[in-house]
Motif scaffolding. Structure first.
Motif, PDB file in Angstrom:
ATOM      1  N   LEU A 270       0.855  -1.180   0.000  1.00  0.00           N
ATOM      2  CA  LEU A 270       0.000   0.000   0.000  1.00  0.00           C
ATOM      3  C   LEU A 270       0.893   1.233   0.000  1.00  0.00           C
ATOM      4  O   LEU A 270       1.753   1.383   0.876  1.00  0.00           O
ATOM      5  CB  LEU A 270      -0.911   0.016   1.230  1.00  0.00           C
ATOM      6  CG  LEU A 270      -1.832   1.229   1.396  1.00  0.00           C
ATOM      7  CD1 LEU A 270      -2.848   1.293   0.247  1.00  0.00           C
ATOM      8  CD2 LEU A 270      -2.551   1.195   2.735  1.00  0.00           C
ATOM      9  N   HIS A 271       0.715   2.092  -0.998  1.00  0.00           N
ATOM     10  CA  HIS A 271       1.566   3.272  -1.156  1.00  0.00           C
ATOM     11  C   HIS A 271       0.710   4.533  -1.071  1.00  0.00           C
ATOM     12  O   HIS A 271      -0.343   4.619  -1.713  1.00  0.00           O
ATOM     13  CB  HIS A 271       2.298   3.234  -2.499  1.00  0.00           C
ATOM     14  CG  HIS A 271       3.243   2.071  -2.626  1.00  0.00           C
ATOM     15  ND1 HIS A 271       4.573   2.157  -2.312  1.00  0.00           N
ATOM     16  CD2 HIS A 271       3.024   0.784  -3.011  1.00  0.00           C
ATOM     17  CE1 HIS A 271       5.150   0.988  -2.510  1.00  0.00           C
ATOM     18  NE2 HIS A 271       4.232   0.137  -2.936  1.00  0.00           N
ATOM     19  N   ASN A 272       1.172   5.499  -0.287  1.00  0.00           N
ATOM     20  CA  ASN A 272       0.469   6.765  -0.109  1.00  0.00           C
ATOM     21  C   ASN A 272       1.232   7.862  -0.836  1.00  0.00           C
ATOM     22  O   ASN A 272       2.387   8.153  -0.497  1.00  0.00           O
ATOM     23  CB  ASN A 272       0.367   7.104   1.381  1.00  0.00           C
ATOM     24  CG  ASN A 272      -0.538   8.298   1.636  1.00  0.00           C
ATOM     25  OD1 ASN A 272      -1.522   8.508   0.933  1.00  0.00           O
ATOM     26  ND2 ASN A 272      -0.205   9.099   2.636  1.00  0.00           N
ATOM     27  N   LEU A 273       0.603   8.460  -1.852  1.00  0.00           N
ATOM     28  CA  LEU A 273       1.249   9.487  -2.670  1.00  0.00           C
ATOM     29  C   LEU A 273       0.534  10.822  -2.488  1.00  0.00           C
ATOM     30  O   LEU A 273      -0.655  10.854  -2.142  1.00  0.00           O
ATOM     31  CB  LEU A 273       1.248   9.102  -4.152  1.00  0.00           C
ATOM     32  CG  LEU A 273       2.365   8.169  -4.634  1.00  0.00           C
ATOM     33  CD1 LEU A 273       2.386   6.841  -3.896  1.00  0.00           C
ATOM     34  CD2 LEU A 273       2.236   7.910  -6.149  1.00  0.00           C
ATOM     35  N   TYR A 274       1.262  11.890  -2.723  1.00  0.00           N
ATOM     36  CA  TYR A 274       0.690  13.237  -2.596  1.00  0.00           C
ATOM     37  C   TYR A 274       1.154  14.088  -3.764  1.00  0.00           C
ATOM     38  O   TYR A 274       2.324  14.009  -4.180  1.00  0.00           O
ATOM     39  CB  TYR A 274       1.146  13.895  -1.288  1.00  0.00           C
ATOM     40  CG  TYR A 274       1.007  15.405  -1.293  1.00  0.00           C
ATOM     41  CD1 TYR A 274      -0.202  16.017  -0.971  1.00  0.00           C
ATOM     42  CD2 TYR A 274       2.076  16.232  -1.664  1.00  0.00           C
ATOM     43  CE1 TYR A 274      -0.350  17.398  -0.997  1.00  0.00           C
ATOM     44  CE2 TYR A 274       1.948  17.614  -1.689  1.00  0.00           C
ATOM     45  CZ  TYR A 274       0.740  18.185  -1.365  1.00  0.00           C
ATOM     46  OH  TYR A 274       0.607  19.547  -1.411  1.00  0.00           O
ATOM     47  N   GLY A 275       0.256  14.926  -4.266  1.00  0.00           N
ATOM     48  CA  GLY A 275       0.656  15.873  -5.295  1.00  0.00           C
ATOM     49  C   GLY A 275      -0.532  16.613  -5.868  1.00  0.00           C
ATOM     50  O   GLY A 275      -1.621  16.046  -5.998  1.00  0.00           O
ATOM     51  N   PRO A 276      -0.369  17.875  -6.202  1.00  0.00           N
ATOM     52  CA  PRO A 276      -1.438  18.651  -6.834  1.00  0.00           C
ATOM     53  C   PRO A 276      -1.380  18.521  -8.353  1.00  0.00           C
ATOM     54  O   PRO A 276      -0.349  18.125  -8.922  1.00  0.00           O
ATOM     55  CB  PRO A 276      -1.121  20.078  -6.401  1.00  0.00           C
ATOM     56  CG  PRO A 276       0.377  20.091  -6.292  1.00  0.00           C
ATOM     57  CD  PRO A 276       0.792  18.712  -5.856  1.00  0.00           C
ATOM     58  N   THR A 277      -2.457  18.869  -9.018  1.00  0.00           N
ATOM     59  CA  THR A 277      -2.486  18.871 -10.487  1.00  0.00           C
ATOM     60  C   THR A 277      -1.390  19.771 -11.051  1.00  0.00           C
ATOM     61  O   THR A 277      -0.888  19.529 -12.151  1.00  0.00           O
ATOM     62  CB  THR A 277      -3.861  19.364 -10.967  1.00  0.00           C
ATOM     63  OG1 THR A 277      -4.882  18.558 -10.370  1.00  0.00           O
ATOM     64  CG2 THR A 277      -3.990  19.300 -12.477  1.00  0.00           C
ATOM     65  N   GLU A 278      -0.999  20.799 -10.288  1.00  0.00           N
ATOM     66  CA  GLU A 278       0.002  21.770 -10.743  1.00  0.00           C
ATOM     67  C   GLU A 278       1.427  21.231 -10.711  1.00  0.00           C
ATOM     68  O   GLU A 278       2.377  21.970 -10.977  1.00  0.00           O
ATOM     69  CB  GLU A 278      -0.074  23.031  -9.870  1.00  0.00           C
ATOM     70  CG  GLU A 278      -1.322  23.864 -10.083  1.00  0.00           C
ATOM     71  CD  GLU A 278      -2.503  23.423  -9.256  1.00  0.00           C
ATOM     72  OE1 GLU A 278      -3.495  24.167  -9.181  1.00  0.00           O
ATOM     73  OE2 GLU A 278      -2.450  22.297  -8.669  1.00  0.00           O
ATOM     74  N   ALA A 279       1.619  19.955 -10.414  1.00  0.00           N
ATOM     75  CA  ALA A 279       2.983  19.407 -10.359  1.00  0.00           C
ATOM     76  C   ALA A 279       3.021  17.970 -10.853  1.00  0.00           C
ATOM     77  O   ALA A 279       3.536  17.075 -10.178  1.00  0.00           O
ATOM     78  CB  ALA A 279       3.542  19.506  -8.942  1.00  0.00           C
ATOM     79  N   ALA A 280       2.502  17.741 -12.049  1.00  0.00           N
ATOM     80  CA  ALA A 280       2.598  16.450 -12.732  1.00  0.00           C
ATOM     81  C   ALA A 280       2.235  15.277 -11.829  1.00  0.00           C
ATOM     82  O   ALA A 280       3.046  14.376 -11.596  1.00  0.00           O
ATOM     83  CB  ALA A 280       3.986  16.262 -13.351  1.00  0.00           C
ATOM     84  N   ILE A 281       1.042  15.305 -11.314  1.00  0.00           N
ATOM     85  CA  ILE A 281       0.354  14.195 -10.656  1.00  0.00           C
ATOM     86  C   ILE A 281       0.761  14.019  -9.194  1.00  0.00           C
ATOM     87  O   ILE A 281      -0.038  14.215  -8.296  1.00  0.00           O
ATOM     88  CB  ILE A 281       0.536  12.855 -11.425  1.00  0.00           C
ATOM     89  CG1 ILE A 281       0.266  13.045 -12.930  1.00  0.00           C
ATOM     90  CG2 ILE A 281      -0.416  11.799 -10.850  1.00  0.00           C
ATOM     91  CD1 ILE A 281       0.598  11.841 -13.775  1.00  0.00           C
ATOM     92  N   ASP A 282       2.015  13.564  -8.939  1.00  0.00           N
ATOM     93  CA  ASP A 282       2.450  13.308  -7.568  1.00  0.00           C
ATOM     94  C   ASP A 282       3.865  13.820  -7.362  1.00  0.00           C
ATOM     95  O   ASP A 282       4.698  13.777  -8.278  1.00  0.00           O
ATOM     96  CB  ASP A 282       2.433  11.807  -7.242  1.00  0.00           C
ATOM     97  CG  ASP A 282       1.045  11.220  -7.340  1.00  0.00           C
ATOM     98  OD1 ASP A 282       0.175  11.646  -6.571  1.00  0.00           O
ATOM     99  OD2 ASP A 282       0.839  10.327  -8.185  1.00  0.00           O
ATOM    100  N   VAL A 283       4.152  14.269  -6.129  1.00  0.00           N
ATOM    101  CA  VAL A 283       5.488  14.803  -5.838  1.00  0.00           C
ATOM    102  C   VAL A 283       6.151  14.138  -4.640  1.00  0.00           C
ATOM    103  O   VAL A 283       7.346  14.318  -4.413  1.00  0.00           O
ATOM    104  CB  VAL A 283       5.446  16.330  -5.611  1.00  0.00           C
ATOM    105  CG1 VAL A 283       5.076  17.057  -6.898  1.00  0.00           C
ATOM    106  CG2 VAL A 283       4.477  16.687  -4.488  1.00  0.00           C
ATOM    107  N   THR A 284       5.387  13.393  -3.822  1.00  0.00           N
ATOM    108  CA  THR A 284       5.973  12.635  -2.716  1.00  0.00           C
ATOM    109  C   THR A 284       5.352  11.250  -2.685  1.00  0.00           C
ATOM    110  O   THR A 284       4.255  11.033  -3.225  1.00  0.00           O
ATOM    111  CB  THR A 284       5.743  13.302  -1.336  1.00  0.00           C
ATOM    112  OG1 THR A 284       4.354  13.214  -1.003  1.00  0.00           O
ATOM    113  CG2 THR A 284       6.202  14.750  -1.333  1.00  0.00           C
TER     114      THR A 284
END
Length: 579
Positions: A270-284
């Motif tokens: 199980l992987h938890n990702l974070y990111g806004p639309t303004e930064a190519a989907i996910d950033v962490t």
């Protein structure tokens, strides 16, 4: 239906050459108005092959919103799965934009589709690859311009991290208007794996998804946490053992949900990702562990930097909340046609620094540098994975002729609207205003309840006093009619559990007036199937929104299912195919 890589490539090339012959290329935009299907995937690949950017138009969006997006994006063409709606009138330039039905490419005279070679085009890494519209605080959605280099970086990081192999299968079920759909389609195609496309609206039905995962032996899929919670309630969710990885993003993943996941699917990552639309989907990204007491959003992905800054744009110490700022190759280029907002959110910290995207999200560092998400610091909210600017809902309400003031809040994961105006002519406030907003906003942005006030409460200095707004449960209700039999009592108990209701429910109360929505309807449907041991379509929750009507439907279904039926030749043949 299925397509080989060769067939997919050749069909996409044919469309791409046709688009190029019309002058479509880099820095132009082509809208995609197709339900989830093979044709949709072909269209996306064709547009990218021309060098143009695609603009997804969600087929479930109201007409007014789609027309605004078409005009704002100034698209060069629309690739659609159906004819142009007649109601899309001449007052917009949408009637002047070429409308291409994808089925027409291979019907009639197809002499123009002889070129199946990869098209040639000159492209820069900073050229736009897609423009996705998100909720806007000014009352209109805003388009985010993402680049080829940002997307390629994100997809390459994903492959290096999760190592997708040719024998694996990725489920595409996310609506095209949500940027998770981008990796669901293009990540497997970059790595010789198989994309399995869920049927339109199938992402809302947990039972269907569980069956599809098992039948198609899905290896990887994505869930918004609230949908993951609904999925885990499906009776056969624990049987989805072909899964290798489940990716979560879109909203906060709670420790309780993480624990439930590992209890039911202990051998799956199980992987938890974070990111806004303004930064190519996910950033962490963070790989969850069963023993975790909290669920962080992790560390930055490749070629991406995360900065937690205070109001003066200084870095915050470990453990101190700061606003998330993002820099690196994945940061979007700008908001389309919104230079003031672009300057406000895409900022330079110093004359020689790269551009930072100012997210409005709060987080803090753990001692090892892992990041923990805290929430928003403004009026933007996340509801079932969808980013909503409350100001956009308020602005839409204020276009109603009888409403002078409007405030929208989130309460117990529901949108609640408070309105002031001459509303005496509206016999059913909830139904009237819901119907009014459905012509302007996606369904997820429609408040669950509308509360009429004589005036808005104010602070001594004349500002809105949000804390003084009455809670929905404080508003009086008409006398309720209690459940009359076992079927109605069982439905009422399931509704109360799923909606976390403390008050009594009447048999004529409307599920959606009580705060229900498509996701909670899925959870209710799963529990009803299990309790009554019936096969009930998800649409039954929408067709029978009161306990009284739903109980009548269930009783009739129970009687019908108890009657023996003789199989027809057609049904025998279908069963043999299924076996």
């Amino acid at each position: 239906q299925s397509l080989t890589y060769q067939a997919l490539n050749e069909q996409a090339n044919q469309i791409a050459h046709t688009l190029q012959s019309s002058g479509i290329g880099p820095e132009q935009r082509v809208a995609v108005y197709i339900e989830r299907s093979l044709e949709m995937a072909i269209a996306l690949l064709a547009i990218v092959k021309t060098g143009a950017a695609y603009v997804p138009l969600d087929t479930s969006y109201p007409e007014e919103r789609l027309l605004y997006m078409l005009g704002d994006a100034d698209v060069s063409a629309v690739i659609a799965g159906s004819p142009r709606p007649q109601s899309w009138g001449s007052e917009t330039r949408s009637t002047e934009t070429p409308w291409i039905e994808i089925g027409e490419f291979w019907s009639g005279d197809a002499s123009h589709l002889t070129n199946t070679q990869n098209p040639q085009r000159t492209l820069s890494p900073t050229n736009s690859v897609y423009v996705i519209y998100t909720s806007g605080s000014t009352g209109k959605p805003k388009g985010v311009i993402n680049t080829h280099q940002g997307l390629v970086n994100r997809l390459c990081w994903m492959q290096q991290t999760y190592n997708l192999t040719p024998g694996q299968r990725v489920l595409h079920k996310t609506p095209l208007s949500f940027d998770v759909s981008v990796w669901e389609i293009f990540w497997p195609l970059l790595n010789s794996a198989t994309v399995v496309i869920a049927k339109p609206e199938g992402h809302k039905d947990s039972a269907y998804l569980a069956e599809l995962i098992q039948a198609q032996q899905i290896s990887v899929l994505h869930f918004v946490p609230s949908m993951l919670a609904a999925f885990l309630e499906a009776p056969t969710a624990s049987d989805c053992t072909t899964l290798r990885q489940v990716i979560c993003s879109g909203e906060a993943l709670s420790p309780a949900l993480k624990n439930q996941f590992f209890k039911q699917l202990p051998n799956i990552e199980l992987h938890n990702l974070y990111g806004p639309t303004e930064a190519a989907i996910d950033v962490t990204a963070y790989q969850c562990q069963p023993e975790d007491a909290i669920v962080p959003i992790g560390r930055p992905i490749a070629n991406t930097q995360i900065h937690l800054l205070d109001r003066e744009l200084n870095p915050v110490p470990i453990g101190v909340p700061g606003e998330i700022h993002i820099s690196g190759i994945g940061v979007a280029r700008a908001y389309l046609n919104r230079p003031e907002l672009t300057a406000e959110r895409f900022i330079e910290i110093s004359p020689h620094s790269s551009i930072f995207y100012k997210t409005g999200d709060l987080a803090y560092y753990l001692p090892d540098g892992t990041i923990v998400y805290l929430g928003r610091q403004d009026s933007q909210v996340k509801l079932r994975g969808v980013r909503i600017e409350l100001g956009e809902v308020e602005a839409a309400l204020l276009t109603h002729a009888d409403i002078r003031q409007a405030v929208v809040l989130i309460h117990n994961d529901l949108l609640i609207a408070y309105v002031v105006g001459d509303l005496s002519g509206l016999t059913d406030l909830n139904q009237s205003l819901s119907t009014f907003l459905r012509a302007k906003l996606p369904s997820v942005m429609i408040p669950a309840r509308f509360i009429a006030l004589a005036s808005l409460p104010l602070t001594p200095n004349g500002k809105l006093n949000r804390r003084a707004l009455p809670k929905p449960e404080q508003i009086g209700k008409a006398e309720i009619v209690a459940p009359r039999n076992d079927t109605e009592r069982a439905i009422a108990a399931i509704w109360s559990a799923v909606l976390s209701l403390e008050q009594d429910i009447g048999i004529h109360d409307n599920f959606f007036d009580l705060g229900g929505h498509s996701l909670t309807a899925t959870r209710v449907n799963t529990r009803l199937r299990k309790h009554f041991n019936l096969e009930m379509p998800l649409k039954s929750a929408f067709e029978h929104p009161t306990i009284a009507s739903l109980a009548t439907y269930i009783d009739a279904l129970t009687i019908a299912s108890a009657q023996p039926t003789q199989p027809t030749e057609t049904s025998k043949k279908y069963k043999e195919i299924e076996l």
